[in-house]
Design a protein around this motif. Structure first.
Motif, PDB file in Angstrom:
ATOM      1  N   ARG A   1      -4.415  -2.224  11.368  1.00 44.79           N
ATOM      2  CA  ARG A   1      -4.758  -1.612  11.176  1.00 44.79           C
ATOM      3  C   ARG A   1      -4.539  -0.138  11.603  1.00 44.79           C
ATOM      4  O   ARG A   1      -4.869   0.715  11.020  1.00 44.79           O
ATOM      5  CB  ARG A   1      -6.101  -1.452  12.087  1.00 44.79           C
ATOM      6  CG  ARG A   1      -6.888  -2.813  11.954  1.00 44.79           C
ATOM      7  CD  ARG A   1      -7.984  -2.965  13.008  1.00 44.79           C
ATOM      8  NE  ARG A   1      -7.981  -2.973  14.206  1.00 44.79           N
ATOM      9  CZ  ARG A   1      -8.191  -1.525  15.307  1.00 44.79           C
ATOM     10  NH1 ARG A   1      -8.099  -0.798  14.583  1.00 44.79           N
ATOM     11  NH2 ARG A   1      -7.516  -1.925  16.318  1.00 44.79           N
ATOM     12  N   ALA A   2      -3.057  -0.238  12.013  1.00 46.14           N
ATOM     13  CA  ALA A   2      -2.446   0.967  12.156  1.00 46.14           C
ATOM     14  C   ALA A   2      -1.675   1.108  10.529  1.00 46.14           C
ATOM     15  O   ALA A   2      -0.439   0.285  10.281  1.00 46.14           O
ATOM     16  CB  ALA A   2      -0.874   0.975  13.241  1.00 46.14           C
TER      17      ALA A   2
ATOM     18  N   LEU B   1       0.559  -1.106   0.258  1.00 47.04           N
ATOM     19  CA  LEU B   1      -0.160   0.017   0.276  1.00 47.04           C
ATOM     20  C   LEU B   1       0.726   0.897   0.156  1.00 47.04           C
ATOM     21  O   LEU B   1       0.861   2.036  -0.591  1.00 47.04           O
ATOM     22  CB  LEU B   1      -0.667  -0.016   1.604  1.00 47.04           C
ATOM     23  CG  LEU B   1      -1.876   1.046   1.399  1.00 47.04           C
ATOM     24  CD1 LEU B   1      -3.082   0.622   0.188  1.00 47.04           C
ATOM     25  CD2 LEU B   1      -2.667   1.290   2.493  1.00 47.04           C
ATOM     26  N   THR B   2       2.276   1.402   0.776  1.00 45.28           N
ATOM     27  CA  THR B   2       2.652   2.320   1.009  1.00 45.28           C
ATOM     28  C   THR B   2       4.094   1.692   0.111  1.00 45.28           C
ATOM     29  O   THR B   2       5.207   1.404   0.484  1.00 45.28           O
ATOM     30  CB  THR B   2       3.435   3.013   2.146  1.00 45.28           C
ATOM     31  OG1 THR B   2       2.330   2.964   3.087  1.00 45.28           O
ATOM     32  CG2 THR B   2       4.092   4.187   2.076  1.00 45.28           C
ATOM     33  N   PRO B   3       4.650   2.359  -0.678  1.00 42.22           N
ATOM     34  CA  PRO B   3       6.292   1.711  -1.675  1.00 42.22           C
ATOM     35  C   PRO B   3       6.665   2.534  -1.014  1.00 42.22           C
ATOM     36  O   PRO B   3       6.952   3.300   0.200  1.00 42.22           O
ATOM     37  CB  PRO B   3       6.117   2.708  -3.072  1.00 42.22           C
ATOM     38  CG  PRO B   3       4.329   3.195  -3.651  1.00 42.22           C
ATOM     39  CD  PRO B   3       3.972   3.340  -1.862  1.00 42.22           C
ATOM     40  N   GLY B   4       7.963   1.826  -0.599  1.00 44.27           N
ATOM     41  CA  GLY B   4       9.010   2.235  -0.805  1.00 44.27           C
ATOM     42  C   GLY B   4      11.087   1.259  -0.880  1.00 44.27           C
ATOM     43  O   GLY B   4      11.002   1.027  -2.410  1.00 44.27           O
TER      44      GLY B   4
ATOM     45  N   ALA C   1       6.681   0.872   5.134  1.00 41.65           N
ATOM     46  CA  ALA C   1       7.211   1.536   4.129  1.00 41.65           C
ATOM     47  C   ALA C   1       7.763   3.029   5.540  1.00 41.65           C
ATOM     48  O   ALA C   1       7.468   3.563   6.239  1.00 41.65           O
ATOM     49  CB  ALA C   1       7.393   1.432   2.593  1.00 41.65           C
ATOM     50  N   VAL C   2       8.754   2.818   4.890  1.00 42.20           N
ATOM     51  CA  VAL C   2       9.819   4.887   5.775  1.00 42.20           C
ATOM     52  C   VAL C   2       9.402   5.992   5.037  1.00 42.20           C
ATOM     53  O   VAL C   2      10.202   5.702   4.265  1.00 42.20           O
ATOM     54  CB  VAL C   2      11.076   4.318   5.578  1.00 42.20           C
ATOM     55  CG1 VAL C   2      11.955   5.481   6.650  1.00 42.20           C
ATOM     56  CG2 VAL C   2      11.307   3.271   6.317  1.00 42.20           C
TER      57      VAL C   2
ATOM     58  N   LEU D   1       6.054   6.245   9.671  1.00 44.19           N
ATOM     59  CA  LEU D   1       6.508   5.267   9.105  1.00 44.19           C
ATOM     60  C   LEU D   1       4.483   4.962   8.321  1.00 44.19           C
ATOM     61  O   LEU D   1       3.984   5.092   9.222  1.00 44.19           O
ATOM     62  CB  LEU D   1       6.483   3.574   9.641  1.00 44.19           C
ATOM     63  CG  LEU D   1       7.616   3.221  10.756  1.00 44.19           C
ATOM     64  CD1 LEU D   1       7.798   1.849  11.652  1.00 44.19           C
ATOM     65  CD2 LEU D   1       8.411   3.194   9.528  1.00 44.19           C
ATOM     66  N   GLY D   2       4.384   3.963   6.903  1.00 44.65           N
ATOM     67  CA  GLY D   2       3.443   4.046   6.512  1.00 44.65           C
ATOM     68  C   GLY D   2       3.267   2.338   6.308  1.00 44.65           C
ATOM     69  O   GLY D   2       4.089   1.629   5.767  1.00 44.65           O
ATOM     70  N   TYR D   3       1.826   1.825   6.162  1.00 46.42           N
ATOM     71  CA  TYR D   3       1.904   0.988   6.376  1.00 46.42           C
ATOM     72  C   TYR D   3       2.085   0.028   5.282  1.00 46.42           C
ATOM     73  O   TYR D   3       1.099   0.569   4.348  1.00 46.42           O
ATOM     74  CB  TYR D   3       0.339   0.890   6.471  1.00 46.42           C
ATOM     75  CG  TYR D   3       0.014  -1.114   6.099  1.00 46.42           C
ATOM     76  CD1 TYR D   3      -0.628  -2.142   7.615  1.00 46.42           C
ATOM     77  CD2 TYR D   3      -0.699  -0.836   5.099  1.00 46.42           C
ATOM     78  CE1 TYR D   3      -1.043  -3.224   6.893  1.00 46.42           C
ATOM     79  CE2 TYR D   3      -1.641  -2.121   4.346  1.00 46.42           C
ATOM     80  CZ  TYR D   3      -1.279  -3.125   5.692  1.00 46.42           C
ATOM     81  OH  TYR D   3      -1.682  -4.348   5.342  1.00 46.42           O
ATOM     82  N   ALA D   4       2.672  -1.380   4.661  1.00 41.18           N
ATOM     83  CA  ALA D   4       3.261  -1.406   3.765  1.00 41.18           C
ATOM     84  C   ALA D   4       1.824  -2.257   3.067  1.00 41.18           C
ATOM     85  O   ALA D   4       1.215  -2.400   1.796  1.00 41.18           O
ATOM     86  CB  ALA D   4       3.744  -1.745   2.851  1.00 41.18           C
TER      87      ALA D   4
END
Length: 275
Positions: free
Chosen positions: A193-194, A135-138, A252-253, A204-207
């Motif tokens: 869910r975070a 969901l969040t590329p990194g 992902a950061v 941080l972003g959920y991947a």
């Protein structure tokens, strides 16, 4: 209040981890995390899925990343000066072509003796341009996928209760090789869910969910397969819609920084679980 209670990085993919009180979080994850990888003579990655003895190899990397020490039961200690300028050679990670800088014949002979299979050690080259999915590329080094793996104590406690019901014993957190273990989330699998976290000076972003494999069957202290658990128990309550079983979360950061044991874990965006 949720806080970081364990912090670990894994300098060599598949090998033992290093616990830390504080660490720099780079765009590719914790500093030095999965920056080295053991490969076959043909450059194909080795992991505990097929080479469980990797677990007993203990790497120690200096803070500047210039020197690596490897130890293993029954083997002499190996000390290496890390090469970051050598020729970049092709390596294969899950069928995808990357590059690695070979760390020389001494490391190759040492690893081959410990693992009983011809092996070489490579390092991620400067400018490694891997893009990870979710969901969040990194980006990441030689990790299976995303930069950071987060697991909560409540999630581990639920698994242990289910294992106990089946007559099996609890499992240590290192069986799942997390980077961060969080305490203070009362509900198991809150990490599912975070979707955005602030920890220390980093964000941080959920991947995606962490889909578990046969590595979870390996006793990390012995380097041997230890039976059908926890995959057998996961199959009863953690089946993922995309296939397999899920346990823990990959991130992902979004903003590099410093994270430490004791840091508050602040969830700034919540989302729905993909399970």
């Amino acid at each position: 209040m949720a806080r970081v209670v364990e912090l670990s990085y894994y300098p060599v993919k598949g090998c033992a981890g290093t616990s830390a009180h504080e660490a720099l979080l780079t765009p590719a994850g914790l500093a030095h995390d999965r920056s080295f990888m053991v490969v076959s003579d043909e450059g194909v990655y080795r992991t505990q899925r097929r080479d469980p003895l990797l677990a007993v190899i203990r790497p120690l990397i200096t803070p500047d990343g210039e020197h690596l020490t490897l130890t293993a039961p029954g083997a002499d200690c190996l000390r290496l000066e890390v090469d970051i300028t050598g020729t970049r050679k092709p390596v294969d990670l899950f069928g995808t072509a990357y590059r690695g800088i070979d760390q020389g014949d001494e490391a190759a002979e040492w690893l081959s003796d410990v693992l009983g299979a011809r092996s070489r050690l490579v390092r991620v080259p400067p400018g490694h341009d891997r893009v990870t999915d979710g969901l969040t590329p990194g980006t990441s080094g030689y990790a299976d996928s995303c930069a950071l793996h987060v697991l909560s104590r409540s999630t581990l406690a639920l698994l242990d209760s289910k294992l106990t019901e089946r007559g099996a014993g609890p499992l240590p957190a290192d069986r799942f090789r997390p980077n961060l273990v969080v305490d203070g989330w009362d509900e198991p699998h809150t990490e599912d869910r975070a979707h955005r976290l602030r920890i220390g000076t980093a964000e941080l972003g959920y991947a995606k969910l962490a889909i578990r494999c046969a590595v979870t069957l390996v006793d990390q202290s012995a380097g041997t397969r230890a039976g059908p658990e926890p995959l057998r128990t996961f199959a009863g309550y953690r089946r993922a819609t995309q296939g397999g079983v899920a346990f823990g979360t990959k991130y992902a950061v979004l903003r590099p920084g410093t994270v430490a044991v004791g840091d508050e874990v602040d969830v700034t965006v919540w989302g729905e679980s993909e399970l």
